[in-house]
Design an enzyme around this catalytic site. Structure first.
Site, mmCIF file in Angstrom:
data_model
loop_
_atom_site.group_PDB
_atom_site.id
_atom_site.type_symbol
_atom_site.label_atom_id
_atom_site.label_comp_id
_atom_site.label_asym_id
_atom_site.label_seq_id
_atom_site.Cartn_x
_atom_site.Cartn_y
_atom_site.Cartn_z
ATOM 1 N N ASN A 38 0.875 -1.165 0.000
ATOM 2 C CA ASN A 38 0.000 0.000 0.000
ATOM 3 C C ASN A 38 0.917 1.220 0.000
ATOM 4 O O ASN A 38 1.462 1.591 1.034
ATOM 5 C CB ASN A 38 -0.897 -0.029 1.243
ATOM 6 C CG ASN A 38 -1.846 1.153 1.298
ATOM 7 O OD1 ASN A 38 -1.831 2.024 0.430
ATOM 8 N ND2 ASN A 38 -2.666 1.181 2.327
ATOM 9 N N ARG A 65 -2.622 -2.050 -3.311
ATOM 10 C CA ARG A 65 -3.844 -1.318 -3.018
ATOM 11 C C ARG A 65 -3.834 -0.037 -3.849
ATOM 12 O O ARG A 65 -2.883 0.738 -3.798
ATOM 13 C CB ARG A 65 -3.906 -0.974 -1.534
ATOM 14 C CG ARG A 65 -5.138 -0.199 -1.208
ATOM 15 C CD ARG A 65 -5.224 0.125 0.253
ATOM 16 N NE ARG A 65 -6.463 0.827 0.517
ATOM 17 C CZ ARG A 65 -6.717 1.479 1.635
ATOM 18 N NH1 ARG A 65 -5.822 1.502 2.597
ATOM 19 N NH2 ARG A 65 -7.858 2.089 1.800
ATOM 20 N N HIS A 113 -12.982 2.019 0.799
ATOM 21 C CA HIS A 113 -12.887 0.939 1.807
ATOM 22 C C HIS A 113 -13.506 -0.356 1.281
ATOM 23 O O HIS A 113 -13.898 -1.216 2.079
ATOM 24 C CB HIS A 113 -13.655 1.291 3.108
ATOM 25 C CG HIS A 113 -13.035 2.363 3.945
ATOM 26 N ND1 HIS A 113 -13.800 3.242 4.673
ATOM 27 C CD2 HIS A 113 -11.757 2.679 4.199
ATOM 28 C CE1 HIS A 113 -13.014 4.078 5.336
ATOM 29 N NE2 HIS A 113 -11.762 3.744 5.053
ATOM 30 N N ARG A 157 -11.903 13.980 9.179
ATOM 31 C CA ARG A 157 -12.776 14.409 8.081
ATOM 32 C C ARG A 157 -14.178 14.690 8.618
ATOM 33 O O ARG A 157 -14.697 13.934 9.443
ATOM 34 C CB ARG A 157 -12.864 13.332 6.995
ATOM 35 C CG ARG A 157 -11.573 13.139 6.244
ATOM 36 C CD ARG A 157 -11.797 12.213 5.040
ATOM 37 N NE ARG A 157 -10.562 11.550 4.703
ATOM 38 C CZ ARG A 157 -10.419 10.234 4.554
ATOM 39 N NH1 ARG A 157 -11.461 9.429 4.692
ATOM 40 N NH2 ARG A 157 -9.259 9.727 4.253
ATOM 41 N N GLU A 208 -7.567 -6.271 5.498
ATOM 42 C CA GLU A 208 -7.483 -5.827 4.107
ATOM 43 C C GLU A 208 -6.308 -6.461 3.384
ATOM 44 O O GLU A 208 -6.397 -6.768 2.192
ATOM 45 C CB GLU A 208 -7.398 -4.294 4.065
ATOM 46 C CG GLU A 208 -8.707 -3.649 4.502
ATOM 47 C CD GLU A 208 -8.606 -2.146 4.710
ATOM 48 O OE1 GLU A 208 -8.834 -1.419 3.753
ATOM 49 O OE2 GLU A 208 -8.316 -1.722 5.835
#
Ligand code: ADP
Length: 395
Positions: free
Chosen positions: A7, A85, A174, A235, A379
């Site tokens: 990633n 990713r 996601h 956020r 993940e």
């Protein structure tokens, strides 16, 4: 048979060596502060941790350390593929893809949709292909799982030309995590994934909620960008679309300043004035910190409101799944969210809920309640499985 999962961010590389069949992990770590003089890579060899400094601070140097670690473990020749990713695959990718020049061009074409993430993902893929030239590389997209959303879920009520010319629509993110925990939840409930309707809440630093019908995403709370939806660490989640104009006039802020603040200074951090970290907020709230309490309350309220809204995408709700750092560890956020969802029949089992922390998964609701479950996301394993699948199919 191992898959190296990468990633790559603009200044970091997260990596994990995974066995897609057994779920076993051998090696993982994080290279940080790349591009600076203070770059380093932390390696976890399955318990034993070491940190190397990276004086050059570059991707190739970080991959050199990973190669040396693979050699030291004697598994370099057993790595069969590299899975990457990638944040944004636009409408082009509804599944993972073997990296080819055409696929790289298509990822590049999605850069306007993810101007910070996709360029870093691309740079990482190119450096990894140079470091591992003999291996197949596969791109696994955060958005791909949500490409099954119907048009009523993904269209905004804005001029059609914005969609046609600029791809203004909801994409969702996601996806790897939502897909993984939906599969695990079905297994834990003893049901076929194809027959269950779930709502999955991924609550980490970024947070999103997805309606999964028969294993397919049919709605999700994030949209064109990962800023839409529920309250997150830094956020804001949903705000009035009139906010930008208002703040530009009232506070003289530029579009860039407002966008940066909504991404980095909003959410739990903005509301509390203290931190984006849920665990610290719970501790501060218990000590009587007013901002911390408000941040947690708004987080929970908006989460519950979003979960309830997602039921419009399903004809039945067979389970609500909590995952991510907050979902897997905060019994109090889960209990408060389920209390807000009493109208849907949810009733928490306090003991089961208190037990489901630090890697313990399971059902946390009482008899007679629709099941809510804690599922630990993975993940890296999901990316390894998707990568192995692409390599086996040869496409
Ligand atoms: P990322 O999205 O960066 O992978 P994580 O999934 O690790 O993040 O989630 C980080 C969040 O999980 C933080 O807000 C952190 O405070 C929260 N968290 C971790 N452990 C606990 C805990 N025991 N109680 C409450 N929150 C926790």
């Amino acid at each position: 048979m191992w898959t190296l999962v990468l990633n790559c961010g603009s200044s970091s590389v997260k990596f994990a060596l995974q066995n897609p069949e057994t779920g076993e992990g051998r090696l993982s770590g994080l290279a940080e502060r790349l591009g600076s003089g203070a770059a380093s890579v932390r390696v976890d060899r399955g318990g034993e941790r070491v940190t190397h400094s990276l004086p050059g601070g570059s991707y190739p140097e970080a991959f050199g350390v990973i190669l040396a670690e693979l050699d030291a473990l004697g598994v370099r020749d057993d790595v069969r593929a590299v899975g990457h990713r990638v944040v944004h695959g636009g409408e082009r990718f509804s599944a993972p893809a073997l990296v080819t020049p055409e696929v790289l061009d298509a990822i590049r074409a999605c850069v306007p949709l993810a101007p910070l993430h996709n360029p870093a993902n691309l740079a990482g893929i190119e450096a990894a292909r140079a470091a591992f030239p003999a291996l197949p590389h596969v791109a696994v997209f955060d958005t791909a799982f949500h490409q099954t959303m119907p048009e009523v879920a993904y269209r905004y009520a804005v001029p059609e030309a914005w969609y046609a010319a600029h791809g203004v629509r909801r994409y969702g993110f996601h996806g790897t995590s939502h897909a993984y925990v939906a599969g695990e939840a079905a297994r834990m409930l003893g049901r076929d994934l194809g027959d269950v309707n779930l709502i999955t809440a991924h609550l980490g630093n970024g947070c999103s909620v997805t309606a999964v019908r028969g294993g397919r995403s049919v709605d999700t709370s994030m949209g064109l960008t990962p800023l839409e939806g529920v309250v997150m660490g830094t956020r804001s989640g949903d705000v009035d679309p009139g906010l930008h104009d208002f703040l530009a006039r009232q506070a003289g802020l530029s579009l860039g300043e407002i966008t940066a603040a909504l991404n980095k200074e909003g959410g739990l951090l903005g509301l509390s004035g203290l931190t984006n970290d849920m665990r610290e907020l719970e501790e501060a709230s218990a000590r009587g910190h007013v901002g911390a309490r408000l941040a947690v309350d708004v987080f929970v309220y908006r989460l519950a409101r979003t979960v309830a809204g997602m039921t419009a995408a399903l004809e039945r709700l067979d389970g609500l799944v909590f995952t991510g750092g907050i979902g897997e560890n905060s019994a109090s956020v889960r209990a408060a969210t389920l209390a807000r969802l009493a109208v849907l029949g949810f009733r928490v089992d306090e003991e089961a809920n208190a037990r489901a922390v630090r890697g313990q998964s399971g059902v946390i609701t009482a008899q007679g309640s629709p099941p809510a479950l804690v599922v630990n996301t993975n993940e890296e394993l999901m990316i390894a499985r998707e990568t192995a699948g692409v390599v086996e199919r040869g496409a």
